[in-house]
Design a protein around this motif. Structure first.
Motif, PDB file in Angstrom:
ATOM      1  N   PRO A 210      -2.732  39.061  -3.273  1.00 58.42           N
ATOM      2  CA  PRO A 210      -2.573  38.401  -4.574  1.00 58.42           C
ATOM      3  C   PRO A 210      -1.645  39.139  -5.526  1.00 58.42           C
ATOM      4  CG  PRO A 210      -4.685  39.512  -4.452  1.00 58.42           C
ATOM      5  CD  PRO A 210      -4.097  39.588  -3.081  1.00 58.42           C
ATOM      6  N   GLY A 211      -1.340  40.427  -5.248  1.00 58.73           N
ATOM      7  CA  GLY A 211      -0.462  41.177  -6.134  1.00 58.73           C
ATOM      8  C   GLY A 211      -1.148  41.597  -7.416  1.00 58.73           C
ATOM      9  N   MET A 212      -0.346  42.010  -8.419  1.00 57.83           N
ATOM     10  CA  MET A 212      -0.871  42.458  -9.715  1.00 57.83           C
ATOM     11  C   MET A 212      -0.054  41.835 -10.833  1.00 57.83           C
ATOM     12  SD  MET A 212      -1.720  46.535  -9.584  1.00 57.83           S
ATOM     13  CE  MET A 212      -2.986  47.221  -8.543  1.00 57.83           C
ATOM     14  N   THR A 213      -0.689  41.671 -11.962  1.00 56.32           N
ATOM     15  CA  THR A 213       0.029  41.232 -13.152  1.00 56.32           C
ATOM     16  C   THR A 213       0.838  42.404 -13.715  1.00 56.32           C
ATOM     17  OG1 THR A 213      -1.796  41.817 -14.617  1.00 56.32           O
ATOM     18  CG2 THR A 213      -1.801  39.586 -13.674  1.00 56.32           C
ATOM     19  N   THR A 214       1.746  42.085 -14.618  1.00 51.31           N
ATOM     20  CA  THR A 214       2.576  43.125 -15.231  1.00 51.31           C
ATOM     21  C   THR A 214       1.733  44.135 -15.994  1.00 51.31           C
ATOM     22  OG1 THR A 214       4.400  41.546 -15.426  1.00 51.31           O
ATOM     23  CG2 THR A 214       4.535  43.538 -16.766  1.00 51.31           C
ATOM     24  N   ASP A 215       0.743  43.653 -16.719  1.00 54.21           N
ATOM     25  CA  ASP A 215      -0.131  44.564 -17.472  1.00 54.21           C
ATOM     26  C   ASP A 215      -0.936  45.471 -16.551  1.00 54.21           C
ATOM     27  OD1 ASP A 215       0.791  43.434 -19.799  1.00 54.21           O
ATOM     28  OD2 ASP A 215      -0.878  42.016 -19.977  1.00 54.21           O
ATOM     29  N   ALA A 216      -1.414  44.892 -15.432  1.00 54.76           N
ATOM     30  CA  ALA A 216      -2.199  45.692 -14.492  1.00 54.76           C
ATOM     31  C   ALA A 216      -1.336  46.764 -13.833  1.00 54.76           C
ATOM     32  CB  ALA A 216      -2.828  44.786 -13.439  1.00 54.76           C
ATOM     33  N   LYS A 217      -0.080  46.428 -13.496  1.00 57.71           N
ATOM     34  CA  LYS A 217       0.805  47.425 -12.885  1.00 57.71           C
ATOM     35  C   LYS A 217       1.132  48.558 -13.858  1.00 57.71           C
ATOM     36  CE  LYS A 217       3.845  44.394 -11.480  1.00 57.71           C
ATOM     37  NZ  LYS A 217       5.052  43.795 -10.872  1.00 57.71           N
ATOM     38  N   ALA A 218       1.172  48.254 -15.152  1.00 57.22           N
ATOM     39  CA  ALA A 218       1.506  49.285 -16.134  1.00 57.22           C
ATOM     40  C   ALA A 218       0.448  50.370 -16.226  1.00 57.22           C
ATOM     41  CB  ALA A 218       1.726  48.645 -17.504  1.00 57.22           C
TER      42      ALA A 218
ATOM     43  N   GLY B 262       6.449  66.747  -6.182  1.00 60.07           N
ATOM     44  CA  GLY B 262       7.813  66.551  -6.649  1.00 60.07           C
ATOM     45  C   GLY B 262       8.370  65.179  -6.375  1.00 60.07           C
ATOM     46  N   GLY B 263       7.528  64.198  -6.067  1.00 54.04           N
ATOM     47  CA  GLY B 263       7.994  62.850  -5.789  1.00 54.04           C
ATOM     48  C   GLY B 263       7.711  61.898  -6.938  1.00 54.04           C
ATOM     49  N   THR B 264       8.062  60.632  -6.728  1.00 62.68           N
ATOM     50  CA  THR B 264       7.797  59.579  -7.702  1.00 62.68           C
ATOM     51  C   THR B 264       7.202  58.389  -6.984  1.00 62.68           C
ATOM     52  OG1 THR B 264      10.069  58.754  -7.468  1.00 62.68           O
ATOM     53  CG2 THR B 264       9.644  60.292  -9.270  1.00 62.68           C
ATOM     54  N   VAL B 265       6.446  57.571  -7.725  1.00 59.38           N
ATOM     55  CA  VAL B 265       5.806  56.392  -7.132  1.00 59.38           C
ATOM     56  C   VAL B 265       5.795  55.287  -8.174  1.00 59.38           C
ATOM     57  CG1 VAL B 265       3.515  57.255  -7.766  1.00 59.38           C
ATOM     58  CG2 VAL B 265       3.728  55.499  -5.999  1.00 59.38           C
ATOM     59  N   TRP B 266       6.014  54.058  -7.747  1.00 54.79           N
ATOM     60  CA  TRP B 266       5.956  52.914  -8.648  1.00 54.79           C
ATOM     61  C   TRP B 266       5.570  51.668  -7.856  1.00 54.79           C
ATOM     62  CZ3 TRP B 266      10.467  55.178  -7.007  1.00 54.79           C
ATOM     63  CH2 TRP B 266      11.384  54.370  -6.346  1.00 54.79           C
ATOM     64  N   LEU B 267       5.288  50.600  -8.576  1.00 58.55           N
ATOM     65  CA  LEU B 267       4.831  49.343  -7.980  1.00 58.55           C
ATOM     66  C   LEU B 267       5.889  48.268  -8.164  1.00 58.55           C
ATOM     67  CD1 LEU B 267       1.124  49.311  -9.270  1.00 58.55           C
ATOM     68  CD2 LEU B 267       1.978  50.157  -7.078  1.00 58.55           C
ATOM     69  N   GLU B 268       6.057  47.437  -7.132  1.00 61.28           N
ATOM     70  CA  GLU B 268       6.967  46.302  -7.180  1.00 61.28           C
ATOM     71  C   GLU B 268       6.265  45.072  -6.615  1.00 61.28           C
ATOM     72  OE1 GLU B 268      10.382  47.342  -4.901  1.00 61.28           O
ATOM     73  OE2 GLU B 268      11.192  48.753  -6.411  1.00 61.28           O
ATOM     74  N   ASP B 269       6.789  43.923  -6.962  1.00 58.68           N
ATOM     75  CA  ASP B 269       6.290  42.678  -6.370  1.00 58.68           C
ATOM     76  C   ASP B 269       6.913  42.482  -5.001  1.00 58.68           C
ATOM     77  OD1 ASP B 269       4.740  42.052  -8.565  1.00 58.68           O
ATOM     78  OD2 ASP B 269       6.398  41.050  -9.601  1.00 58.68           O
ATOM     79  N   THR B 270       6.108  42.104  -4.036  1.00 57.59           N
ATOM     80  CA  THR B 270       6.618  41.791  -2.699  1.00 57.59           C
ATOM     81  C   THR B 270       7.291  40.420  -2.723  1.00 57.59           C
ATOM     82  OG1 THR B 270       4.819  43.047  -1.702  1.00 57.59           O
ATOM     83  CG2 THR B 270       6.001  41.498  -0.277  1.00 57.59           C
ATOM     84  N   PRO B 271       8.494  40.298  -2.183  1.00 59.26           N
ATOM     85  CA  PRO B 271       9.131  38.981  -2.132  1.00 59.26           C
ATOM     86  C   PRO B 271       8.241  37.971  -1.406  1.00 59.26           C
ATOM     87  CG  PRO B 271      10.715  40.687  -1.571  1.00 59.26           C
ATOM     88  CD  PRO B 271       9.369  41.355  -1.654  1.00 59.26           C
TER      89      PRO B 271
END
Length: 462
Positions: free
Chosen positions: A387-395, A424-433
């Motif tokens: 189902p993914g996440m909303t923009t607010d939830a990803k923030a 020393g890495g970075t992580v973020w969330l994106e929407d799956t196409p």
């Protein structure tokens, strides 16, 4: 740092030596030339005085010949000319005769003072015999320039030796001073690096270097000791909390199981609900302990092969995914990159991400994990078509209990974020196409040639 200190001290020293030694050598050289020329002129004037008595007064040339013989024994060549520029007497050597000598004689007889030239390694001087305006003759004396050249060479040799000795002493003192300052700083830097990698018992040497560096080392040791005490205290608290919370929860669950065994249906249902709450509380305690351990982690980087770890974790989670009807696959693009991470951290990261994805993806969905090198880093993606996440939830997803849409404890992504950034890495969330969520991680590569990790960025700035 050592080179910078050495060059900072050597450049002014070289300039000062050049400004002091070279002008001094030039001055001594000029003084030697003047002294040599004055000595030669004085010897010429003595012979000219004796020649004037012979040429103008008609006295015997005994005195003149005596002075010429003395000059010859000293290695000089002498020629005496009358007022008509004819050779009267002189030594056997031809250095005081010739075209240059005749030009000097003509100038002297005309009442002029010519500049002494140099001919065949000898310096020529000419002096009038008698009155300068109406001389009775002229005397030319040629003296070898070899002694003068030897003295000048000695002056420049000693000057060069003094300059080289001064430069060598400056180099020695500069190197010793630079090492005295930079070596304790390098040791302190290495100690700070080892402390940052997790060696909490690391201490710096406080007995070397300038007083300021020693005080800095002492301050570092105080900070390291306090950090070690604080971390050990936190670890002790975590162990105590783990023991004090898990044991009562386990005992409470056993009591509820006993009560549920002999109760009616209504009471059994209530007890089952209570057991679910206890299970939820146990998972929450385990999650909090996991976050606390992750936040206290100060890893020492080790080479981790992404493809091997992906294969192991997918194989471990495959039965769970199949049970829930979810397809789980991994690909790393060939052999895959080697990253610099703390021991076991990539396994923890993937376990949390796969667990979250398996819980979120409905039956028939899929999860795919891949990792490949991307410039100076390795990029890992965990994609799902849930189902993914909303923009607010990803923030707020990486904050503890920050995601209101979380189905579990809400600590899994917080643990992932801490483990990634502390390495020393970075992580973020994106929407799956096409729908779903993709977790993207960039991790530092382990360079094969140097055998050590790349310079890692500060996790606090990530």
């Amino acid at each position: 740092m050592t080179r910078r200190i050495v060059w900072t001290l050597l450049v002014p020293t070289c300039v000062l030596l050049m400004l002091a030694v070279v002008p001094l050598a030039v001055s001594l050289t000029a003084r030697e030339r003047v002294a040599h020329r004055d000595s030669q002129r004085a010897a010429t004037r003595v012979i000219a005085a004796a020649a004037e008595e012979h040429l103008s007064d008609g006295r015997p040339d005994t005195v003149v010949r005596k002075e010429i013989a003395a000059a010859a024994r000293a290695g000089d060549c002498v020629a005496v000319y009358d007022s008509s520029a004819r050779l009267v007497t002189g030594t056997r050597c031809e250095a005081a005769r010739g075209d240059e000598a005749e030009e000097l004689v003509e100038d002297v007889l005309r009442g002029r003072e010519p500049e002494p030239p140099e001919s065949e390694g000898r310096l020529l001087t000419a002096e009038p015999a008698g009155d300068v305006r109406a001389p009775a003759g002229a005397v030319v004396l040629a003296r070898s320039a070899t002694p003068l050249d030897a003295r000048i060479a000695a002056i420049w040799g000693w000057s060069a030796a003094i300059g080289v000795a001064g430069l060598a002493a400056s180099v020695l003192l500069s190197v010793r001073l630079a090492r005295w300052v930079s070596r304790p700083l390098s040791t302190l830097d290495a100690s700070a690096q080892r402390l940052g990698e997790g060696a909490l018992d690391e201490r710096a040497d406080v007995g070397a270097g300038p007083p300021e560096v020693r005080r800095l080392a002492a301050t570092f040791n105080t900070m390291a000791a306090r950090t070690e005490a604080l971390v050990h205290g936190h670890r002790a608290v975590i162990a105590d909390v783990s023991h004090q919370l898990r044991t009562p929860l386990a005992a409470l669950r056993l009591r509820l199981d006993v009560l549920a065994a002999g109760s009616d249906d209504t009471t059994a249902a209530d007890l089952a609900a209570a057991q679910e709450e206890i299970s939820r509380l146990s998972r929450l305690v385990d999650g909090l302990l996991a976050v606390a351990r992750a936040e206290q982690a100060t890893p020492r980087p080790t080479p981790v092969r992404v493809a091997e770890v992906l294969g192991e974790r997918v194989a471990a989670w495959a039965p769970v995914a199949e049970e829930r009807g979810v397809r789980l696959a991994a690909g790393s693009g060939g052999e895959g990159p080697t990253v610099a991470l703390g021991a076991g951290h990539l396994e923890q990261i993937l376990d949390n991400l796969i667990a979250n994805a398996v819980d979120a993806v409905p039956s028939g969905g899929s999860i795919r994990i891949d990792g490949r090198a991307a410039g100076a880093t390795a990029r890992l993606r965990v994609r799902d078509d849930g189902p993914g996440m909303t923009t607010d939830a990803k923030a707020v997803a990486f904050r503890r209990f920050g995601n209101p849409e979380a189905g579990g404890t809400g600590l899994g992504l917080a643990i992932v974020h801490r483990l990634v950034t502390v390495n020393g890495g970075t992580v973020w969330l994106e929407d799956t196409p096409g729908g779903g969520l993709t977790v993207v991680m960039e991790l530092p590569l382990w360079p094969e040639r140097t055998g050590g990790p790349r310079s890692l960025p500060d996790p606090k700035k990530t």
